[in-house]
Scaffold this motif. Sequence first.
Motif: not given
Length: 185
Positions: A26-34, A36-45, A169-176
């Motif tokens: 998981l450390e291979a993820l660059a900026d995992p909170e990038s 937007g609306d599909d990030a973990f916290e909005p989902f978790f809420d 939907g597909a949301t592009q992150g920094a490297n994923s």
Amino acid sequence: MPHIIYYAATSLDGRLAGPGDALAFLEALADPESYGDDAFEPFFDTVDAIVMGAKTFAVLQAAILADEADGWPYGDRRTIVMTRKDRIAPMAGAEVEAFAGTPRELAEALDAAGSGRVWLAGGGRLAGAFFDDDLVDEIVLTLVPTILGEGPALAEGSGIPLRDFGLKGATQGANSVALRYVRLR
């Protein structure tokens, strides 16, 4: 029935963890909170409850006890650990309960308790059982840009029936990329 979302991070070869259940990939993820609306916290809420297998819980618990994680990450969110045991080891700050029934029985119990959205947090064998019973309504996958070669698979089981999911939907992150699929019924 509650809306069940299988939300997971996976390597490009469909692994939830590396050998020995290592999560270092998981450390291979660059900026995992990038995302937007599909990030973990909005989902978790949006989820009322979390369901995970006993092995997933044990891996999380071991990481917390080894100080690799900053304590129980899910606050007071109801967490159900599917296990064949009557009890599970308590976790400080966690609202965790054991459930020894089938995925369908759990879904019915969650429905009776008023849970509307449930996060299926893994592991692969448990996800396979939920897919087998056609209980997964949505899949959200974050593809981590690495190949692990071995480790627990995204879904495991023998003879999991084909299920039709549509890409929503597909949301592009920094490297994923985070992919969202919805069950077509």
